[in-house]
Design an enzyme around this catalytic site. Structure first.
Site, short mmCIF file in Angstrom:
data_model
loop_
_atom_site.label_atom_id
_atom_site.label_comp_id
_atom_site.label_asym_id
_atom_site.label_seq_id
_atom_site.Cartn_x
_atom_site.Cartn_y
_atom_site.Cartn_z
CB THR A 56 43.90 34.54 42.42
OG1 THR A 56 43.37 35.82 41.87
CG2 THR A 56 43.06 33.80 43.28
CB ILE A 57 44.13 40.26 43.70
CG1 ILE A 57 44.04 40.49 42.45
CG2 ILE A 57 45.49 40.80 43.92
CD1 ILE A 57 43.64 41.92 41.81
CG ASP A 58 40.66 37.94 40.25
OD1 ASP A 58 41.22 39.04 40.54
OD2 ASP A 58 41.14 37.19 39.08
CG MET B 294 41.69 44.63 38.47
SD MET B 294 43.33 43.88 38.28
CE MET B 294 43.76 44.82 36.82
N GLY B 295 38.89 41.58 39.50
CA GLY B 295 38.10 40.30 40.21
C GLY B 295 37.78 39.47 39.17
NE ARG C 84 47.79 42.28 38.84
CZ ARG C 84 47.62 41.94 37.43
NH1 ARG C 84 46.67 41.61 37.00
NH2 ARG C 84 48.95 41.93 36.69
#
Ligand code: F6P
Length: 410
Positions: A138-140, A194-195, A308
């Site tokens: 996950t990029i989060d 994002m997140g 992303r």
């Protein structure tokens, strides 16, 4: 002794990727595929996450196929399909999933995903006894990996998920670029990041020259908002070039004068099959309030899917191959219901199998940004966060044109 067959000859391992994509998924797929092939597995790819196990199944053979692990995103494609009943889809698709696992003779399933995808895999392991291995993504960076950050004599529980390092680098570079336009116009650029409900990624622009930041873990009440505006004014006035880039998480809770409530800004009223709404637009609200309140020109920039996108960066490449090494260990021990993780936050040269461990997928969940990493009084990220990020990104990147032209007096 001569081994006639490889250890897992005749067995099939299938990989799927679910949830939002990241630049490191193809690298994860390639690394897992290569190692599983060496053990003798035939390796399948399930298309579009859990969706590829519904209906007649949508499955491809990855064994002995060329694969580009540097290319971003996922060649297996992704979806937010939930095999278990949800508000959006009341029917259980588990029988279809089980039917296809049997029909395609899949012995082991590796699920590349965040909390949702791996949570569903864990349920299949626990309730149906399906041999699964979860692989983080996950990029989060909010999937609890229990990775320890040793800092200043302290042990901070941090997170390290494949996808985050590439996204962090992109956000650093984007911020460093945005600075030149902000400088030319003496503006504040409010950069939305994002997140979802976590602020891990929002700190990464600090390595591109951002100073302040707002994260979802700390809500901005009416009172906090006033302090924030004052902090912005001061930071702007003290900035060398009269400009700022302020990263704000897409999911921050911001006091709305009209409703008198603290709330997030939604991009849509729709929710996905795991019950997540889509956030978006808070940067516009904050930029216009900064302009109105401080009389400083402010603009909003939503970085959105840019974080992303693009190719897998060096740190992620090494991280995914290292975690895939740990998958080999789990396969050899036939330890399922586990997820490989890094034991500690390390620079890229120390991303090695001996620094990995595995955690029970039952103890995976979401991990917000730790209080050690954010200073609510200064609306900024702490030296501990900078140390965490320096392991992943090494040095901050921002060029500065330090001009100081003499003023002409007529
Ligand atoms: O969870 C990853 C993520 O990129 C979040 O940061 C973001 O809120 C969400 O996915 C966006 O989801 P979608 O791809 O469905 O628009």
């Amino acid at each position: 002794m001569r081994l006639e067959n490889k250890l897992f000859q005749g067995k099939t391992l299938a990989i799927l990727s679910g949830g939002g994509d990241t630049p490191a998924i193809n690298s994860s797929i390639e690394s897992i595929r290569n190692r599983a092939s060496l053990l003798g597995f035939r390796v399948y790819g399930i298309l579009q996450g859990w969706k590829g196990l519904l209906g007649d199944g949508d499955i491809v053979d990855l064994t002995n196929q060329p694969y580009d692990g540097y290319y971003g995103g996922t060649a297996l494609r992704s979806s937010r399909t939930n095999p278990f009943p949800s508000k959006k889809n009341r029917e259980s698709r588990v029988p279809q999933v089980l039917g296809n696992l049997e029909k395609y003779k899949i012995d082991v399933l590796v699920t590349i995903g965040g909390d949702d995808t791996n949570g569903a895999a864990k349920r299949l392991f626990e309730t149906e006894g399906i041999p699964v291995i979860g692989f983080p993504k996950t990029i989060d960076n909010d999937l609890r990996t229990r990775t320890i950050h040793y800092y200043d004599g302290k042990e901070i529980e941090a997170v390290l998920c494949p996808g985050f390092p590439s996204a962090a680098r992109s956000m650093m570079e984007m911020t460093a670029s945005l600075k030149s336009t902000a400088e030319s116009h003496s503006r504040i650029i409010v950069l939305e990041v994002m997140g979802r409900d976590a602020g891990w990624l929002t700190g990464t622009p600090t390595f591109g020259g951002a100073t302040l930041g707002l994260v979802p873990e700390f809500e901005i009440t009416k009172e906090r908002k006033e302090v924030f505006f004052e902090t912005v004014r001061e930071a702007y006035m003290h900035s060398r070039k009269k400009c700022l880039v302020i990263p704000v998480s897409e999911g921050i809770r911001w006091y709305d004068e009209k409703t008198g409530k603290v709330d997030v800004v939604y991009a849509s009223s729709e929710v996905d099959e795991y019950g997540h709404p889509r956030f978006g637009g808070v940067s516009g609200v904050i930029a216009s309030e900064i302009s109105a309140k401080l009389g400083i020109e402010a603009r909003a920039q939503i970085s959105g899917y840019y974080a992303r996108s693009g190719h897998c960066r060096h740190y992620d490449r090494k991280l995914t191959t290292t975690l895939a090494d740990k998958v080999v260990d789990l396969l050899l021990r036939e330890e399922y219901g586990q997820m490989p993780v890094m034991k500690k936050i390390v620079p890229h040269v120390e991303l090695e199998e001996f620094n990995t461990t595995s955690i029970d997928m039952g103890s995976v969940g979401n991990k917000p940004l730790s209080e050690d990493y954010y200073d609510i009084n200064r609306f900024s990220f702490t030296p501990a966060y900078a140390d965490f990020l320096s392991k992943i990104l090494e040095k901050p990147t921002f060029e500065e044109f330090r001009y100081d032209f003499p003023v002409v007096i007529p």
